[in-house]
Design an enzyme around this catalytic site. Structure first.
Site, PDB file in Angstrom:
ATOM      1  CG  HIS A  33       2.431  -2.900  -6.160  1.00  0.00           C
ATOM      2  ND1 HIS A  33       2.425  -4.180  -5.644  1.00  0.00           N
ATOM      3  CD2 HIS A  33       3.630  -2.753  -6.767  1.00  0.00           C
ATOM      4  CE1 HIS A  33       3.568  -4.775  -5.939  1.00  0.00           C
ATOM      5  NE2 HIS A  33       4.337  -3.926  -6.612  1.00  0.00           N
ATOM      6  CG  ASP A  35       7.021  -1.442  -6.939  1.00  0.00           C
ATOM      7  OD1 ASP A  35       7.045  -2.652  -6.655  1.00  0.00           O
ATOM      8  OD2 ASP A  35       6.317  -0.975  -7.847  1.00  0.00           O
ATOM      9  CG  HIS A  67       7.305  -5.787  -4.825  1.00  0.00           C
ATOM     10  ND1 HIS A  67       7.355  -5.632  -6.192  1.00  0.00           N
ATOM     11  CD2 HIS A  67       8.155  -6.810  -4.539  1.00  0.00           C
ATOM     12  CE1 HIS A  67       8.185  -6.514  -6.699  1.00  0.00           C
ATOM     13  NE2 HIS A  67       8.700  -7.235  -5.727  1.00  0.00           N
ATOM     14  N   GLY A 143      12.522  -4.139 -10.863  1.00  0.00           N
ATOM     15  CA  GLY A 143      13.350  -2.926 -10.904  1.00  0.00           C
ATOM     16  C   GLY A 143      12.760  -1.787 -11.701  1.00  0.00           C
ATOM     17  N   GLY A 146       7.354  -0.700 -17.209  1.00  0.00           N
ATOM     18  CA  GLY A 146       7.377  -0.563 -18.660  1.00  0.00           C
ATOM     19  C   GLY A 146       8.193  -1.610 -19.410  1.00  0.00           C
ATOM     20  CG  ASP A 176       4.803  -6.277  -9.670  1.00  0.00           C
ATOM     21  OD1 ASP A 176       4.511  -5.459 -10.556  1.00  0.00           O
ATOM     22  OD2 ASP A 176       5.547  -5.994  -8.702  1.00  0.00           O
TER      23      ASP A 176
HETATM   24  C1  DX5 Z   1       8.662  -3.473 -11.230  1.00  0.00           C
HETATM   25  C2  DX5 Z   1       7.630  -3.116 -10.208  1.00  0.00           C
HETATM   26  C3  DX5 Z   1       6.240  -3.029 -10.713  1.00  0.00           C
HETATM   27  C4  DX5 Z   1       5.998  -2.031 -11.791  1.00  0.00           C
HETATM   28  C5  DX5 Z   1       5.070  -2.638 -12.781  1.00  0.00           C
HETATM   29  O1  DX5 Z   1       9.839  -3.855 -10.572  1.00  0.00           O
HETATM   30  O2  DX5 Z   1       7.628  -4.081  -9.187  1.00  0.00           O
HETATM   31  O3  DX5 Z   1       5.352  -2.818  -9.653  1.00  0.00           O
HETATM   32  O4  DX5 Z   1       5.423  -0.857 -11.319  1.00  0.00           O
HETATM   33  O5  DX5 Z   1       4.845  -1.751 -13.828  1.00  0.00           O
HETATM   34  P1  DX5 Z   1       4.471  -2.215 -15.307  1.00  0.00           P
HETATM   35  O6  DX5 Z   1       3.031  -2.543 -15.298  1.00  0.00           O
HETATM   36  O7  DX5 Z   1       4.811  -1.047 -16.114  1.00  0.00           O
HETATM   37  O8  DX5 Z   1       5.297  -3.417 -15.646  1.00  0.00           O
HETATM   38 ZN    ZN Z   2       6.146  -4.316  -7.572  1.00  0.00          ZN
END
Ligand code: DX5
Ligand code: ZN
Length: 221
Positions: A33, A35, A67, A143, A146, A176
């Protein structure tokens, strides 16, 4: 469809990205994934477009799951070298003409996914079922890693699942945001197929990546 995982590279060790990607590939993970943020649609910046392009050269079996949390995401497709085999998720909330953007993704041989933020209703996907290969349901506000899961996320997943099933189309449901050890099973029960594994599971502290990936695969299959 079997449950699949897509570990989120923004949660990996940034100083060792090549070996982090190669490790995931060796473990037989389906997707990585990636981002991308523009600092405007969401108030953060993570992996940049040229890095996302470079990831391609390291992959053997694993595919990119890109993403894009940016306004007018089509502006970045060339720089990311979007093409065959990639998943590319664009936000419903970020495009002037989202159908056109989804069609452009498909015309490049990639899989168009429609991403919906927590405040967007599940039924907006109804207008795009003929074009999309997947729906990305955000279970946190996009964004940052955690964050805690947003209330109503399980109901939203179930609602999207119902729409997909009634359409009888082959559409993947990706989740996600706070996909933790505790919650991934319940997300699966509500109909998710593809799980973005971030800081609350695969990249949580003091867990070995191999054990973490195996543990998650067991929980969702
Ligand atoms: C948040 C991202 C996610 C993030 C998820 O905007 O799109 O991909 O990495 O991480 P956790 O699992 O920490 O919510
Ligand atoms: Zn993401």
């Amino acid at each position: 469809m079997r449950g699949m995982i897509s570990p989120s590279l923004m949660c990996a060790d940034m100083l060792n990205l090549r070996s982090e990607i190669e490790k995931l590939d060796r473990l037989g993970v389906d997707y990585v994934h990636l981002d991308f943020m523009d600092g405007k649609f969401v108030p953060n910046i993570t992996l940049d477009a040229s890095l996302i392009k470079s990831v391609k050269s390291v992959l053997k079996n694993m595919k990119r799951d890109i993403h894009i949390m940016a306004y007018e995401p089509q502006n970045y497709f060339d720089r990311m070298d979007v093409g065959l085999g990639d998943i590319v998720a664009v936000h419903y909330e970020a495009c002037e003409d989202v159908s056109k953007v989804l069609k452009e993704i498909a015309s490049r041989g990639a899989k168009p996914f429609l991403a919906i933020s927590p405040d967007t209703k599940a039924d907006v996907i109804n207008g795009y079922l003929d074009i999309i290969s997947g729906v990305l349901v955000m279970t946190v506000y996009p964004g940052f890693a955690g964050q805690p899961i947003v209330d109503g996320s399980f109901e939203k997943i179930a609602e999207v699942r119902k729409i997909i099933d009634e359409s009888k189309k082959d559409i993947i449901l990706e989740v996600d945001g706070h996909v933790s050890w505790d919650l991934c099973k319940k997300m699966r029960e509500n109909g998710a197929d593809l799980f973005v594994a971030g800081s609350s599971s695969v990249y949580s502290k003091d867990v070995k990546l191999e054990e973490a990936v195996n543990r998650m695969m067991k929980l969702i299959n």
